[in-house]
Design an enzyme around this catalytic site. Structure first.
Site, PDB file in Angstrom:
ATOM      1  N   TRP A  66       0.834  -1.211   0.000  1.00  0.00           N
ATOM      2  CA  TRP A  66       0.000   0.000   0.000  1.00  0.00           C
ATOM      3  C   TRP A  66       0.868   1.260   0.000  1.00  0.00           C
ATOM      4  O   TRP A  66       0.396   2.349  -0.301  1.00  0.00           O
ATOM      5  CB  TRP A  66      -0.972  -0.007   1.199  1.00  0.00           C
ATOM      6  CG  TRP A  66      -0.324   0.190   2.554  1.00  0.00           C
ATOM      7  CD1 TRP A  66       0.783  -0.446   3.024  1.00  0.00           C
ATOM      8  CD2 TRP A  66      -0.737   1.083   3.595  1.00  0.00           C
ATOM      9  NE1 TRP A  66       1.081  -0.021   4.296  1.00  0.00           N
ATOM     10  CE2 TRP A  66       0.162   0.917   4.679  1.00  0.00           C
ATOM     11  CE3 TRP A  66      -1.774   1.986   3.743  1.00  0.00           C
ATOM     12  CZ2 TRP A  66       0.057   1.640   5.875  1.00  0.00           C
ATOM     13  CZ3 TRP A  66      -1.885   2.702   4.942  1.00  0.00           C
ATOM     14  CH2 TRP A  66      -0.980   2.529   5.976  1.00  0.00           C
ATOM     15  N   ASP A  67       2.144   1.099   0.330  1.00  0.00           N
ATOM     16  CA  ASP A  67       3.085   2.214   0.365  1.00  0.00           C
ATOM     17  C   ASP A  67       2.997   3.069  -0.904  1.00  0.00           C
ATOM     18  O   ASP A  67       3.079   4.289  -0.856  1.00  0.00           O
ATOM     19  CB  ASP A  67       4.531   1.687   0.464  1.00  0.00           C
ATOM     20  CG  ASP A  67       4.774   0.781   1.665  1.00  0.00           C
ATOM     21  OD1 ASP A  67       3.840   0.080   2.071  1.00  0.00           O
ATOM     22  OD2 ASP A  67       5.912   0.770   2.176  1.00  0.00           O
ATOM     23  N   GLU A  83       0.289  -2.907  12.717  1.00  0.00           N
ATOM     24  CA  GLU A  83       0.335  -4.382  12.595  1.00  0.00           C
ATOM     25  C   GLU A  83       0.543  -5.106  13.918  1.00  0.00           C
ATOM     26  O   GLU A  83       0.472  -6.335  13.969  1.00  0.00           O
ATOM     27  CB  GLU A  83       1.467  -4.776  11.636  1.00  0.00           C
ATOM     28  CG  GLU A  83       1.196  -4.390  10.198  1.00  0.00           C
ATOM     29  CD  GLU A  83       2.361  -4.712   9.263  1.00  0.00           C
ATOM     30  OE1 GLU A  83       3.497  -4.857   9.740  1.00  0.00           O
ATOM     31  OE2 GLU A  83       2.109  -4.791   8.057  1.00  0.00           O
ATOM     32  N   LYS A  98       2.440   0.262  16.427  1.00  0.00           N
ATOM     33  CA  LYS A  98       3.626   0.278  15.573  1.00  0.00           C
ATOM     34  C   LYS A  98       3.739   1.586  14.787  1.00  0.00           C
ATOM     35  O   LYS A  98       4.808   2.140  14.634  1.00  0.00           O
ATOM     36  CB  LYS A  98       3.546  -0.900  14.594  1.00  0.00           C
ATOM     37  CG  LYS A  98       4.731  -0.979  13.654  1.00  0.00           C
ATOM     38  CD  LYS A  98       4.662  -2.210  12.769  1.00  0.00           C
ATOM     39  CE  LYS A  98       5.848  -2.267  11.811  1.00  0.00           C
ATOM     40  NZ  LYS A  98       5.777  -3.379  10.872  1.00  0.00           N
ATOM     41  N   GLN A  99       2.616   2.037  14.246  1.00  0.00           N
ATOM     42  CA  GLN A  99       2.674   3.167  13.315  1.00  0.00           C
ATOM     43  C   GLN A  99       1.349   3.913  13.300  1.00  0.00           C
ATOM     44  O   GLN A  99       0.362   3.433  13.860  1.00  0.00           O
ATOM     45  CB  GLN A  99       3.001   2.652  11.922  1.00  0.00           C
ATOM     46  CG  GLN A  99       1.928   1.786  11.306  1.00  0.00           C
ATOM     47  CD  GLN A  99       2.483   0.881  10.209  1.00  0.00           C
ATOM     48  OE1 GLN A  99       2.983  -0.195  10.478  1.00  0.00           O
ATOM     49  NE2 GLN A  99       2.365   1.334   8.970  1.00  0.00           N
TER      50      GLN A  99
HETATM   51  C1  BGC Z   1       4.616  -1.710   7.708  1.00  0.00           C
HETATM   52  C2  BGC Z   1       3.635  -1.704   6.570  1.00  0.00           C
HETATM   53  C3  BGC Z   1       4.372  -1.417   5.281  1.00  0.00           C
HETATM   54  C4  BGC Z   1       5.498  -2.401   5.093  1.00  0.00           C
HETATM   55  C5  BGC Z   1       6.327  -2.088   3.856  1.00  0.00           C
HETATM   56  C6  BGC Z   1       5.704  -2.698   7.412  1.00  0.00           C
HETATM   57  O1  BGC Z   1       6.663  -2.652   8.419  1.00  0.00           O
HETATM   58  O2  BGC Z   1       3.978  -2.014   8.912  1.00  0.00           O
HETATM   59  O3  BGC Z   1       2.644  -0.738   6.782  1.00  0.00           O
HETATM   60  O4  BGC Z   1       3.503  -1.480   4.210  1.00  0.00           O
HETATM   61  O5  BGC Z   1       6.347  -2.365   6.208  1.00  0.00           O
HETATM   62  O6  BGC Z   1       6.906  -0.829   3.941  1.00  0.00           O
END
Ligand code: BGC
Length: 720
Positions: free
Chosen positions: A319-320, A461, A574-575
């Protein structure tokens, strides 16, 4: 232009992996890690190919590295001088990111005097198959020298080997190594042609996986001996032709056209900031990376989460791309943005298959998407550090928000370019089928008046299988709303195509379904304190600091999420999750609510993903807190300039470049600090620059026009 140079002026063996990312060069077709010419696979050398994948045995499918045509070293009086083995007298490695050039200069002290090598190389921005290198040797004493240069087919692989067959060959002045992959029989060919500006005895030696040319000569003190190499990479999957024959091209001519191509890129891309050289440097460095990985002139290709820096994250598209990177391309070279979306349109069959696999309708895009939309993510995507066993994770099956990201990317493109033609080229189907997928996730309890979505993983996540994740529900609503709106647009713009769509989906029923879903889905409101709960039950989790959670780790590489992860039963995330939702739907919330949520969630965020800081930064900008936003912006812009990024998830190596963070930094600079937004089909500029920034200027493509944005203090001007 401010010096756009990254350099390291001494040799540090520990920096080899990081430098591979920091000094990367690339042209969208391949990326060349910033490793030195004499390095081989143990130093993580890679010419990483865009969109070419292979599976070796049962291991993870991942992108493929081409045979390395840059492999070169020097032998003086019978002794090989190469890093990291032989300690240098001096060493400099440089990236000139204005011109896309990688340079190094190394000196070694020998018993008889000093020898020096200098090398410059680039991934041609004007001819995507080509790499060029100029390598110079000199000594301050007379010696017998031998430059060995060739193609190394013994490549670095994380889950390889991918080449089940390797053929080497020489034909006239051109050498070649062809690797053939096991799974799909794809050939990846590296050819090189090297010429010397001096008299030397030349021999060629072919190994099982290598071809080398040896230039042996007596070197006079102080005299420079230069070889020039033109190399070419092709694959059996190429959909565009090679330009020029490598034995007829010259280094200087290729260099000149490469630099002109970069000049064109910078003309539209460069962001000038007065008063803060560090920010200007980091932001343009981020832009450099976004350009190294842009699939220019390529059909239906996207960008992997770690760009072209290697096989990390399986070389897969996340999704990035649509959430963090595409904005930059939409507003600088919209054709690239369209190519990225074309990839999603072309891979809808993969998304349909994935939806069907989980008993869902429509299109469920892969979490880690490879060619054809193939899902590269396994059910066991992390290795437990304690047992060394694969750990069940739910990235693959429960991160439903990826389909919404695809729709969000399409809409950013349409709004930013005014180009609706993409709807008629398959994007309408993508939108409708993503909506169908979300519809099949909706569930309704008899005693509740709304639809819910249960059992998901949101952007954070660390908390798996949660119910009514605020982000996921809001994005699902966005998809329903968008599908309704775009179906109307489609009908108005393509009346001749509407029948086919109606036959396929039954438009009346589809619209009724979309309306019902959009109106009925549960969207979490802020609570009495103004905070939006990330998911049901989140507030009941242990409320401890990120540091406390970190202190509970038994192993530094331990995974924080999953069923037993240290963060799983806490509020540590996490984010950006709620923060991401708020910055995407900022018009739905007051600045007060946004600020309250920033203040609540940011301290509880580990920022364990490089996608996190930019989202918080943007949110801080939207609440007028520029100074809070600034360090988070810098963190994002410097993701690949600063050592020490996260390199492990459990036992899985996740280092590499961070294009989403780089794209996120661009979004913060343009939409946050410069305050660019769209209002009634027009660009507006409401700047709020960080304290030190006296002025900011840049170009922006919007709906076919190139605008110039000039901001002085609090005054912003848009002209064309
Ligand atoms: C993140 C995801 C991201 C992926 C690739 C993961 O660590 O939690 O949101 O899409 O890394 O960058």
């Amino acid at each position: 232009m401010l010096d756009f140079i990254v350099s390291e002026n001494e040799f540090n063996k520990d920096n080899i992996p990081w430098n591979g990312n920091r000094f990367l060069i690339g042209n969208g077709y391949f990326g060349i890690r910033g490793t030195l010419e004499e390095y081989s696979k143990e130093h993580m050398c890679a010419v990483n190919m865009a969109g070419i994948y292979d599976r070796a045995g049962d291991a993870w499918r991942e992108s493929v590295n081409a045979p390395n045509p840059l492999h070169t070293y020097i032998i003086v009086n019978g002794t090989k001088y190469a890093l990291p083995e032989t300690e240098p007298k001096s060493h400099t490695q440089t990236l000139d990111f204005k011109n896309g050039l990688h340079l190094r200069k190394t000196q070694w002290q020998t018993e008889n005097g000093t020898i020096t090598i200098e090398c410059e190389r680039f991934a041609s921005m004007s001819r995507r198959h080509l790499i060029a290198m100029r390598y110079t040797f000199f000594a301050d004493f007379e010696c017998e020298a031998e430059i060995v240069t060739g193609i190394d087919g013994d490549v670095w692989d994380i889950n390889g080997p991918h080449f089940v067959k390797i053929q080497t060959g020489t034909q006239g002045s051109v050498n070649s190594v062809i690797g053939t992959t096991g799974e799909k029989n794809i050939s990846v060919t590296a050819k090189d042609c090297t010429s010397a500006d001096f008299k030397a005895e030349q021999t060629t030696d072919e190994g099982e996986k290598t071809v080398y040319r040896h230039f042996s000569f007596k070197a006079e003190p102080g005299k420079e001996y230069t070889i020039e190499k033109i190399a070419q990479i092709t694959t059996s999957e190429d959909d565009f032709d090679v330009a020029g024959e490598i034995d007829k091209l010259t280094y200087s001519m290729l260099r000149a056209e490469h630099i002109t191509a970069w000049e064109r890129i910078w003309d539209i891309s460069k962001i000038t900031i007065e008063g803060d050289d560090e920010a200007m440097y980091a932001l343009n460095y981020s832009i450099y990376h976004l350009n190294c990985i842009a699939p220019r002139e390529m059909k239906g290709k996207s960008i992997a989460a770690r760009g072209l820096s290697g096989q990390v994250y399986k070389g897969a598209v996340f999704w990035d791309t649509e959430m963090f990177m595409i904005d930059y391309y939409i507003h600088t070279e919209p054709e690239i943005a369209k190519t990225l979306l074309q990839y999603r349109i072309d891979t809808i069959n993969g998304a349909r298959a994935k939806a069907a696999e989980y008993g869902l309708n429509g299109a469920y895009y892969a979490w880690e998407s490879q060619e054809g939309g193939y899902e590269g993510c396994s059910d066991y995507n992390v290795t437990d550090v304690f047992t060394n066993r694969p750990m069940r994770t739910h990235f693959r099956d429960k991160q439903y928000h990826v389909s919404a990201a695809v729709v969000y990317g399409i809409m950013k493109y349409i709004r930013g370019t005014g180009d609706y033609s993409i709807l008629g080229e398959g994007a309408m189907e993508v939108i409708v089928e993503c909506a169908q997928m979300y519809r099949s996730l909706l569930l309704k309890y008899a005693d509740k008046p709304y639809y819910e979505i249960h059992d998901v993983v949101g952007p954070d996540e660390y908390h798996e299988r949660v119910n009514n994740n605020a982000y996921t529900n809001r994005m699902a609503k966005f998809v329903f709303d968008t599908a309704l709106e775009m179906l109307d647009e489609f009908e108005a713009k393509y009346p001749e195509k509407i029948k086919a769509l109606d036959d396929k989906y039954g438009l009346e029923a589809t619209k009724a379904m979309l309306k019902d879903s959009a109106e009925g889905i549960f969207i979490r409101e802020p609570d009495n304190n103004g905070i939006i709960e990330q998911f049901e039950g989140y507030f009941k989790l242990e409320d401890v600091s990120v540091d406390t959670v970190r202190s509970r780790l038994l192993d530094p590489k331990e995974y924080w999420g999953g069923a037993y992860g240290v963060a799983a039963n806490t509020q540590v995330i996490k984010q950006a999750d709620v923060a991401a939702m708020l910055s995407m739907f900022k018009d739905d919330y007051s600045a007060d609510i946004m600020k309250k949520n920033f203040d609540y969630y940011e301290p509880r965020t580990e920022h364990g993903s490089s996608l996190s800081a930019c989202m918080y930064s943007l949110l801080a900008c939207f609440t007028g807190n520029t100074e809070t936003a600034y360090p988070l912006f810098m963190k994002s812009a410097k993701a690949d300039l600063v050592k020490g990024g996260k390199e492990w998830a459990g036992l899985v190596y996740i280092g590499g470049t961070h294009p989403a963070s780089e794209g996120g930094a661009w979004i913060v600079a343009v939409n946050g600090f410069a305050g660019i937004s769209e209002q009634d089909g027009k660009l507006v500029c409401r700047p709020s620059l960080p304290q030190n920034w006296k002025s900011m200027s840049f170009k922006l493509v919007y709906r076919g026009t190139v605008y110039k944005v000039n901001i002085n203090g609090t005054k912003g001007e848009i002209s064309y």
